[in-house]
Design a protein around this motif. Structure first.
Motif, PDB file in Angstrom:
ATOM      1  N   SER A  32      29.850  22.443   8.952  1.00 35.39           N
ATOM      2  CA  SER A  32      29.903  22.787  10.358  1.00 35.39           C
ATOM      3  C   SER A  32      31.285  23.275  10.759  1.00 35.39           C
ATOM      4  CB  SER A  32      29.527  21.572  11.207  1.00 35.39           C
ATOM      5  OG  SER A  32      30.435  20.525  10.970  1.00 35.39           O
ATOM      6  N   THR A  43      37.347  22.564  13.642  1.00 36.42           N
ATOM      7  CA  THR A  43      36.136  21.885  14.094  1.00 36.42           C
ATOM      8  C   THR A  43      35.611  22.605  15.334  1.00 36.42           C
ATOM      9  OG1 THR A  43      37.181  20.345  15.653  1.00 36.42           O
ATOM     10  CG2 THR A  43      37.131  19.691  13.316  1.00 36.42           C
ATOM     11  N   GLN A  44      34.472  22.158  15.800  1.00 33.83           N
ATOM     12  CA  GLN A  44      33.886  22.748  16.999  1.00 33.83           C
ATOM     13  C   GLN A  44      34.822  22.638  18.202  1.00 33.83           C
ATOM     14  OE1 GLN A  44      29.905  21.396  17.809  1.00 33.83           O
ATOM     15  NE2 GLN A  44      29.989  22.001  19.941  1.00 33.83           N
ATOM     16  N   TYR A  51      33.258  15.163  15.081  1.00 32.97           N
ATOM     17  CA  TYR A  51      33.943  16.385  14.669  1.00 32.97           C
ATOM     18  C   TYR A  51      35.394  16.109  14.303  1.00 32.97           C
ATOM     19  CZ  TYR A  51      29.807  18.791  16.332  1.00 32.97           C
ATOM     20  OH  TYR A  51      28.514  19.209  16.502  1.00 32.97           O
TER      21      TYR A  51
END
Length: 143
Positions: free
Chosen positions: A38, A64-65, A126
């Motif tokens: 991700s 990360t997001q 995350y």
């Protein structure tokens, strides 16, 4: 009699499935060789010093997001003695709140485990994945 046989078979199947299940105490590391992720890791790891004695290694930056995570890991020989967070998601007050709680826990777990095989912090998935990814890249570079 048939009901007993079905119940016994169902119980046996349930036990087999339970024993075959993998424990859920580790987190998949973004950018690891196991496939998709991700987040993506960018940059390499850089180190200073030697394999013996005190030295530091900077882990790669993991996107990360919610933003980048990057660590600097201090070793005494092969033992992890300190972890400094160089980058962390900080775009919102909520990011800062999550990281203020999660990062000390992740660091404590790292020092106890002496590896990247640590649990993620609930509510900071995350950040935990980014932390573990950067930590693993630092450990890899330290070898």
């Amino acid at each position: 009699m048939r009901r007993i046989a079905v119940t016994a078979a169902g119980t046996a199947l349930g036990v087999v499935l339970l024993l075959a299940a993998k424990p859920h105490h580790t987190v998949a590391v973004p950018g690891a060789s196991s496939g998709g992720s991700s987040g993506t890791s960018s940059g390499g790891a850089a180190g200073s010093g030697s394999a013996s004695g005190v030295h530091t290694v900077t882990g790669g930056t993991v996107q990360t997001q919610w933003g980048p995570v990057q660590l600097k890991v201090t070793f005494d020989g092969t033992r992890i003695t300190a972890v400094d967070v160089l980058q962390q998601p900080n775009g919102t007050p909520r990011d800062e709140e999550i990281n203020a709680q999660a990062l000390p826990i992740l660091t404590q777990e790292t020092l106890a485990a002496q590896s990247a095989k640590i649990d993620a912090v609930s509510g900071a998935t995350y950040t935990s994945q980014g932390y573990i990814g950067s930590l693993q890249s630092a450990l890899d570079a330290a070898k």
